[in-house]
Design a protein around this motif. Structure first.
Motif, PDB file in Angstrom:
ATOM      1  N   VAL A   3     101.136  52.731 -17.201  1.00 12.50           N
ATOM      2  CA  VAL A   3      99.841  52.430 -17.801  1.00 12.50           C
ATOM      3  C   VAL A   3     100.010  52.131 -19.283  1.00 12.50           C
ATOM      4  N   GLY A   4      99.228  51.165 -19.784  1.00 13.10           N
ATOM      5  CA  GLY A   4      99.223  50.846 -21.199  1.00 13.10           C
ATOM      6  C   GLY A   4      97.851  51.069 -21.808  1.00 13.10           C
ATOM      7  N   PHE A   5      97.816  51.251 -23.121  1.00 12.35           N
ATOM      8  CA  PHE A   5      96.562  51.444 -23.854  1.00 12.35           C
ATOM      9  C   PHE A   5      96.432  50.401 -24.945  1.00 12.35           C
ATOM     10  N   ILE A   6      95.240  49.828 -25.043  1.00 15.68           N
ATOM     11  CA  ILE A   6      94.905  48.950 -26.162  1.00 15.68           C
ATOM     12  C   ILE A   6      93.835  49.673 -26.964  1.00 15.68           C
ATOM     13  N   GLY A   7      94.194  50.091 -28.156  1.00 17.63           N
ATOM     14  CA  GLY A   7      93.340  50.953 -28.967  1.00 17.63           C
ATOM     15  C   GLY A   7      93.998  52.303 -29.164  1.00 17.63           C
TER      16      GLY A   7
END
Length: 321
Positions: A3-7
């Motif tokens: 999983v990746g996060f933007i922010g």
């Protein structure tokens, strides 16, 4: 599952902390407005890397899902990039500040991409209790509230970046109204700027407002908000039925029948619930338990934009269902 996060703000930290407690989930990428912010969050995970460019992150990291936790004005290009790569995403509300979410929704519909939107009130135990109580009751009128203080981040007080309080915060109460009572067909809003423009430099958002709505089932509802207080005062929704009143607050449902008052408290964590359901949907392809996908959330977004439009024009706005 990677999983990746933007922010890298509060919502990103909240969701990432929850994911750390879910078996089989590995956060491997954070994208922030600076490498310092991105790498700071990445250090909480053994194999995570920091990025400042969304496309670079998506090209270099093979991700099964992405969380979008950015301010309202930063949306659109992120969603398009994920759709083009067929990567399921969880996005925090609101969906944006302009017309782009309507185009994004069309592309999502065309691809069948799995999405979830952070309307966590839908996942509360008290909301489920309210739905069960409404099985044999008819609501005549509803009153909603978001009475609190102004978040002290510069973008929030700029209407061109946040969309204003009704779009950015009170959207939760609009969505709760829709979830419990049905679709909204007409909106009439009155906003004011009485205090905060003189107290806080750069304030262009309205600091008080009331929005009256007609629902498809004949109900009438009014949701009011303010950010002039120095503390959070009243956030929730009151439903008035022929059998009494149902009051929903952050962690409490109060059922009032004359002098009899029954209270039901939330025991679970709706943030955990919405995360587990989204990730399970990505894993299995079964989206039945997702209570708020992009397509449905667009209807809430449309109501909040219509409220802004009505406040500017002084006219009621009819909505297409």
């Amino acid at each position: 599952m990677k999983v990746g996060f933007i922010g890298t703000g509060w919502f990103a930290k909240t969701h990432a902390a929850i994911l750390a407690g879910i078996d089989g989930i590995e956060v491997t990428a954070f994208c922030g407005t600076s490498m310092e912010k991105a790498e700071k969050e990445a250090r909480n995970w053994s194999n995570a890397k920091g990025f400042t460019n969304v496309d670079e992150m998506l090209d270099k990291q093979k991700l099964d899902a992405v969380y979008i936790c950015v301010p309202p004005m930063a949306h659109s290009e992120i969603e398009y990039a994920l759709i083009d790569r067929n990567i399921p995403f969880f996005v925090e509300k609101p969906l944006g500040i302009d017309e782009q979410p309507f185009e994004i929704a069309k592309k999502i519909d065309e691809t069948g991409l799995i999405t979830s939107v952070g309307y966590h009130w839908r996942y509360k135990e008290t909301t489920k209790k309210a739905l069960s109580l409404l099985d044999n009751r008819k609501v005549g009128i509803a009153l909603g509230y978001w009475m609190g203080d102004m978040p002290m981040v510069p973008w929030w007080r700029d209407v061109n970046k946040s969309g204003g309080q009704f779009v950015e915060q009170t959207t939760h109460i609009v969505d709760l109204l829709r979830f419990l009572c049905g679709e909204i067909t007409e909106v009439y809003a009155a906003y004011g700027s009485a205090i905060m423009q003189e107290k806080v430099d750069g304030t262009t958002v309205s600091d008080v407002g009331s929005v009256t709505m007609k629902l498809q089932n004949g109900m009438v509802a009014t949701i009011s908000n303010t950010c002039i207080l120095n503390h959070s005062n009243k956030v929730g929704l009151d439903l008035f039925t022929e059998e009494g009143i149902i009051e929903l607050r952050n962690e409490l449902l109060r059922e009032i029948k004359g002098k009899q008052i029954l209270e039901h408290k939330d025991q679970g964590n709706p943030y955990i619930e919405e995360n587990k359901i989204f990730l399970e949907a990505v894993k299995t392809g079964n989206i039945e338990k997702i209570l708020s996908d992009y397509k449905d959330s667009l209807k809430t977004y449309q109501v909040t934009l219509a409220a802004n439009q009505s406040a500017m024009s002084g006219q009621p706005i009819r909505l297409e269902l």
